[in-house]
Design a protein around this motif. Structure first.
Motif, PDB file in Angstrom:
ATOM      1  N   ASN A 176       0.802  -1.213   0.000  1.00  0.00           N
ATOM      2  CA  ASN A 176       0.000   0.000   0.000  1.00  0.00           C
ATOM      3  C   ASN A 176       0.838   1.267   0.000  1.00  0.00           C
ATOM      4  O   ASN A 176       0.309   2.366   0.153  1.00  0.00           O
ATOM      5  CB  ASN A 176      -0.932   0.001   1.208  1.00  0.00           C
ATOM      6  CG  ASN A 176      -2.059  -0.989   1.029  1.00  0.00           C
ATOM      7  OD1 ASN A 176      -3.062  -0.704   0.369  1.00  0.00           O
ATOM      8  ND2 ASN A 176      -1.865  -2.191   1.559  1.00  0.00           N
ATOM      9  N   PHE A 177       2.152   1.103  -0.083  1.00  0.00           N
ATOM     10  CA  PHE A 177       3.015   2.289  -0.067  1.00  0.00           C
ATOM     11  C   PHE A 177       2.771   3.075  -1.345  1.00  0.00           C
ATOM     12  O   PHE A 177       2.754   2.516  -2.435  1.00  0.00           O
ATOM     13  CB  PHE A 177       4.480   1.861   0.043  1.00  0.00           C
ATOM     14  CG  PHE A 177       5.344   2.969   0.575  1.00  0.00           C
ATOM     15  CD1 PHE A 177       5.427   3.207   1.939  1.00  0.00           C
ATOM     16  CD2 PHE A 177       6.045   3.792  -0.302  1.00  0.00           C
ATOM     17  CE1 PHE A 177       6.211   4.236   2.425  1.00  0.00           C
ATOM     18  CE2 PHE A 177       6.830   4.835   0.189  1.00  0.00           C
ATOM     19  CZ  PHE A 177       6.911   5.047   1.572  1.00  0.00           C
ATOM     20  N   GLY A 178       2.580   4.335  -1.205  1.00  0.00           N
ATOM     21  CA  GLY A 178       2.266   5.157  -2.385  1.00  0.00           C
ATOM     22  C   GLY A 178       0.766   5.377  -2.491  1.00  0.00           C
ATOM     23  O   GLY A 178       0.285   6.481  -2.272  1.00  0.00           O
ATOM     24  N   ASP A 179       0.008   4.281  -2.766  1.00  0.00           N
ATOM     25  CA  ASP A 179      -1.446   4.382  -2.885  1.00  0.00           C
ATOM     26  C   ASP A 179      -2.096   3.298  -2.052  1.00  0.00           C
ATOM     27  O   ASP A 179      -1.544   2.205  -1.905  1.00  0.00           O
ATOM     28  CB  ASP A 179      -1.881   4.178  -4.348  1.00  0.00           C
ATOM     29  CG  ASP A 179      -1.466   5.355  -5.202  1.00  0.00           C
ATOM     30  OD1 ASP A 179      -1.831   6.497  -4.841  1.00  0.00           O
ATOM     31  OD2 ASP A 179      -0.731   5.124  -6.201  1.00  0.00           O
ATOM     32  N   GLN A 180      -3.321   3.620  -1.550  1.00  0.00           N
ATOM     33  CA  GLN A 180      -4.036   2.601  -0.779  1.00  0.00           C
ATOM     34  C   GLN A 180      -4.693   1.605  -1.720  1.00  0.00           C
ATOM     35  O   GLN A 180      -5.456   1.975  -2.598  1.00  0.00           O
ATOM     36  CB  GLN A 180      -5.086   3.259   0.117  1.00  0.00           C
ATOM     37  CG  GLN A 180      -5.807   2.223   0.960  1.00  0.00           C
ATOM     38  CD  GLN A 180      -6.848   2.835   1.879  1.00  0.00           C
ATOM     39  OE1 GLN A 180      -7.028   4.064   1.901  1.00  0.00           O
ATOM     40  NE2 GLN A 180      -7.528   1.974   2.606  1.00  0.00           N
ATOM     41  N   ARG A 181      -4.361   0.288  -1.518  1.00  0.00           N
ATOM     42  CA  ARG A 181      -4.953  -0.754  -2.370  1.00  0.00           C
ATOM     43  C   ARG A 181      -5.761  -1.761  -1.555  1.00  0.00           C
ATOM     44  O   ARG A 181      -6.466  -2.588  -2.107  1.00  0.00           O
ATOM     45  CB  ARG A 181      -3.845  -1.502  -3.129  1.00  0.00           C
ATOM     46  CG  ARG A 181      -3.053  -0.603  -4.061  1.00  0.00           C
ATOM     47  CD  ARG A 181      -2.021  -1.351  -4.862  1.00  0.00           C
ATOM     48  NE  ARG A 181      -1.224  -0.381  -5.619  1.00  0.00           N
ATOM     49  CZ  ARG A 181      -0.131   0.210  -5.152  1.00  0.00           C
ATOM     50  NH1 ARG A 181       0.314  -0.092  -3.954  1.00  0.00           N
ATOM     51  NH2 ARG A 181       0.522   1.110  -5.878  1.00  0.00           N
ATOM     52  N   THR A 182      -5.591  -1.762  -0.250  1.00  0.00           N
ATOM     53  CA  THR A 182      -6.228  -2.755   0.617  1.00  0.00           C
ATOM     54  C   THR A 182      -7.155  -2.030   1.577  1.00  0.00           C
ATOM     55  O   THR A 182      -6.829  -0.909   2.005  1.00  0.00           O
ATOM     56  CB  THR A 182      -5.150  -3.511   1.420  1.00  0.00           C
ATOM     57  OG1 THR A 182      -4.092  -3.837   0.553  1.00  0.00           O
ATOM     58  CG2 THR A 182      -5.710  -4.775   2.060  1.00  0.00           C
ATOM     59  N   PRO A 183      -8.277  -2.649   1.946  1.00  0.00           N
ATOM     60  CA  PRO A 183      -9.126  -2.015   2.975  1.00  0.00           C
ATOM     61  C   PRO A 183      -8.333  -1.779   4.260  1.00  0.00           C
ATOM     62  O   PRO A 183      -7.499  -2.616   4.642  1.00  0.00           O
ATOM     63  CB  PRO A 183     -10.233  -3.045   3.206  1.00  0.00           C
ATOM     64  CG  PRO A 183     -10.227  -3.912   1.991  1.00  0.00           C
ATOM     65  CD  PRO A 183      -8.854  -3.876   1.423  1.00  0.00           C
TER      66      PRO A 183
END
Ligand code: C2E
Ligand code: CA
Ligand code: CA
Length: 766
Positions: free
Chosen positions: A31-38
């Protein structure tokens, strides 16, 4: 719990922790950079990973295989881990409970995390330390402060200052920053303190891992600045699971420490001692970097560098002082006796040589050699603790009885020496008398009340004499004092050497006599006063010296007692007497002597195995125990505690105990009540002195006493018919003495038995 089980659990628990941490790190990275996981999945590992170390820590806390401080420590740790878990739940709520993801911690979360850290600090603080000297504690404190200051500067530089700069100097930010800083500093201080000092109760591996975990946890805040722009990320998402891996592995280490005891601890007692130097080096690097990029807080770093240098210098000075003290201590140890703290032989020789070598008009110098008479006995029978306590007490008494300025030294073992410088020879006597008197008082040593007997030998010399020669003469005088029976002093006089050498030679020859068959026994009848019938016999040892002919026991028994030879000698007498009695019983049946008396000295009684020796002799020759009487002198019976125990053992065996030479000691009458004896032998001096009329009261008094306490009584040394008559008239029944029979060879006793009764012997001198 066995080894295999520990091994299996170790795998599962550690594996679980590591997997959870790996999951947290992977999700964080993804998720570093952008949130991809809840968000919930990103926070998932944190509270779960707490369960594993809590479970293991509780196991340790409940196991009575560990010491109480160890169990207390792990109980605290279970609380710490539980609080960390609770904190991470609060943290999760903070992060995902609001309208948007947030990195802000609510005061509640800070409080819960903070209490976890405080509990851990408390647990570490309560750990017993095992440091010894004040200097060592100071050095640990200085080392810890060094690391602490360096850590503070780093935290300031990388964490607090940027935080304040980015958030502005708001009260809330200031409070959180200040609180975190203080917490981190206290954490570093406690960890360093524990790491630098001993850790007797927690496995070393476990402590190291905690130190690592605390450092990582405390300083992970430094990394927060890199993710300030990504509100869905939060450091506790990874730092908490990672720290808990350390906790889990540490707990396993502790459990394993029981199975595989830790490698030698002393080898690396101060594993982190390079820490302060590393800290200084790190600050120096930071200082150079700050100079290079013109950092705004250059002044802070520079001041810190100076402070650190000061701390390290202080530490070195302390270490130096400690080394000097150590050197002095070593010097003191080289010249003093560790037990009594008195100067030792080396220092004494040095002082004696210096005193005798002084120039100017000749001045008198005396040397007094003090030797304890029964010390080895005390050591062998009561143990070394009592022996040590006795030596300490004796050294204190000696030191108190000499003149101020006289040197008291311990030469080793039970030998002490006093250097009497510039003493008027007439004065040396009183000093020796004071020493004898000081030592005569009973000593309380390790719970035993002991009567010390010391022999003192004095040699008078003057400046210019040879030190070795003066000591040698004192030695001769000391042996002469011992020869007198101990507890006294002798001044050296010419001719003494010959007498002492004679006694020493006698000791060597006596050894030969015991093992070479030069000893034999004579038996003196003990008879009934009214009709002279044979009641029993007293065995008396004789020595047929190959060159000198018969040596009287009065001459060689004291030598045997001094040298300890009386123990094998006594055993020989005991066995020979039993053998002879068995032979008489076999030959004469009921007409054989009813009982054989054997003289036993204090030194024999003090040997714990004496009772066994007696029992073996009795059974080897088939002698019933009640037909053996052991004769002891009262001083032997009372001077040493264990002798009384031995007498009790003998009486339990069925052997009779007789108190020899009764009445010659002042204390006799009062002691009688407490001594385990069956019979008294009235000393011959009372029997013989009653001719003068006045002392005639003693035999009557002793008889009355014996009757009152129910003891048998034998009158010794009856030489005249008149004495026998008087004793019989008083009520005495049994007696022994030249009037009835002299000590004789066994064949003589044979004759008496066959005749039926001993004929009164010819008058003395005939
Ligand atoms: P003790 O136990 O008092 O033994 C009695 C001593 O008095 C013996 O001397 C004996 O010969 C002597 N005696 C007996 N009747 C008379 C008498 O009517 N008048 C006088 N003046 N003396 C009499 P002995 O055999 O020379 O023994 C001296 C001491 O040696 C004994 O005194 C005892 O203390 C010690 N002793 C002898 N044999 C042994 C032994 O086997 N072991 C130990 N530890 N000591 C022994
Ligand atoms: Ca005797
Ligand atoms: Ca006697």
């Amino acid at each position: 719990m066995n080894f295999a089980m520990v091994g299996r659990k170790l795998d599962r628990a550690v594996l679980g922790s590591v997997l959870l941490a790996a999951y947290a790190v992977a999700v964080f990275a993804a998720n570093f950079g952008d949130q991809r996981t809840p968000l919930a999945l990103m926070w998932l590992a944190t509270p779960i990973s707490v369960l594993i170390p809590v479970w293991i820590a509780l196991q340790i806390a409940r196991s009575d295989a560990f010491a109480p401080p160890t169990r207390r420590f792990w109980r605290h740790l279970a609380v710490v881990a539980a609080l960390a878990g609770l904190g991470s739940v609060c943290n999760t709520v903070d992060a995902i409970g609001g309208p948007a993801p947030s990195q802000e911690l609510s005061p509640l979360t800070v409080a819960v995390y903070g209490s976890a850290v405080l509990t851990l600090l408390w647990a570490l603080w309560r750990l017993p330390m095992g440091t010894t000297s004040a200097d060592e504690r100071l050095r640990i404190g200085l080392d810890a402060s060094t690391v602490l200051v360096a850590a503070a500067v780093f935290m300031w530089h990388f964490q607090t200052e940027p935080l304040l700069a980015s958030n502005g100097y708001r009260i809330a930010t200031l409070a959180v920053a200040g609180f975190t800083l203080v917490l981190e500093l206290v954490a570093v201080f406690v960890i360093v303190k524990v790491a630098l000092s001993g850790h007797a109760f927690v496995a070393r591996g476990a402590l190291r891992l905690f130190a690592l975990g605390m450092f990582a946890g405390a300083f992970s805040g430094v990394a927060q600045r890199f993710i300030l722009d990504q509100p869905h990320l939060s450091l506790p998402q990874v730092s908490v699971p990672l720290v808990l891996v350390c906790a889990t592995v540490g707990a396993r280490r502790q459990q394993r420490a029981l199975v595989e005891p830790e490698a030698h601890r002393a080898a690396s007692r101060r594993p982190f001692s390079v820490l302060p130097y590393l800290a200084v080096a790190a600050i120096d690097v930071l200082l150079l970097a700050s100079i290079a990029d013109g950092s705004s807080d250059l002044a802070v770093t520079a001041v810190a560098a100076v402070v650190l240098t000061g701390l390290v210098v202080w530490r070195q000075v302390t270490a130096f002082r400690e080394n000097t003290a150590l050197m002095q201590r070593l010097d003191f140890n080289a010249t003093h006796d560790a037990l009594t703290q008195l100067p030792n032989r080396a220092l004494f020789n040095q002082r004696l040589t210096a005193v005798l070598g002084r120039g100017g008009a000749p001045r008198p110098v005396s040397v007094a050699l003090v030797d304890l008479d029964d010390f080895k006995l005390v050591n062998d029978t009561l143990g070394h603790r009592a022996g040590d306590a006795l030596l300490v007490a004796v050294s204190a008494r000696l030191a108190a009885s000499v003149r101020p300025g006289d040197l008291v030294a311990r030469l080793g073992g039970d030998e002490f020496v006093v250097l009497l410088d510039a003493i008027d020879p007439a004065e040396a006597g009183p000093v020796a008398q004071r020493m004898v008197a000081a030592l005569a008082e009973p000593v309380l040593a390790d719970g035993h009340e002991l009567l010390v007997r010391a022999s003192i030998g004095i040699a008078d010399g003057r400046t210019g004499d040879d030190p070795g020669e003066l000591l040698r003469l004192a030695d001769i005088a000391m042996y002469a004092a011992k020869h007198d029976g101990g507890s006294g002093y002798r001044r050296y006089e010419p001719g003494m050497a010959g007498a002492v050498a004679g006694s020493a030679a006698l000791g060597a020859q006596l050894r030969q006599a015991i093992f070479g068959g030069e000893l034999f026994l004579e038996y003196q009848p003990i008879v009934t006063l009214d009709d002279g019938r044979l009641r029993g016999v007293e065995a008396l040892v004789r020595w047929n010296h190959p060159a000198r002919g018969p040596v009287p026991p009065a001459e060689f028994i004291p030598v045997a007692e001094r040298t300890g030879l009386v123990v094998p000698l006594g055993e020989w007498v005991l066995r020979e007497a039993c053998r002879q009695l068995a032979a008489w019983i076999a030959e004469f049946g009921p007409r054989a002597p009813g009982v054989v008396h054997v003289n036993v000295s204090a030194r024999q009684l003090a040997v714990a195995a004496f009772t066994d020796t007696v029992a073996t002799a009795l059974s080897d020759f088939g002698v019933p125990p009640h037909r053996l009487t052991v004769e002891i002198t009262e001083s032997a019976a009372v001077s040493l505690g264990p002798a009384v125990a031995r007498l009790e053992e003998l009486r339990r065996l069925g052997v009779r105990v007789s108190l020899d030479d009764f009445g010659t000691d002042q204390s006799s009458l009062t002691l009688l009540r407490d001594l385990p004896v069956d019979e008294l032998k009235l000393d011959r001096s009372f029997v013989q002195r009653d001719e003068s009329g006045r002392r005639g009261i003693m035999p009557a008094a002793v008889l009355a006493l014996a009757r009152a306490v129910g003891l048998d009584i034998v009158a010794e040394g009856v030489e005249l018919q008149s004495q026998a008559d008087r004793l019989a008239a008083m009520g005495y029944r049994t007696a022994q003495g030249y009037h009835f029979a002299r000590p004789m060879a066994p064949a003589g006793i044979d004759g008496l038995i066959i005749e039926g009764a001993p004929a009164p012997a010819a008058p003395l001198g005939a």
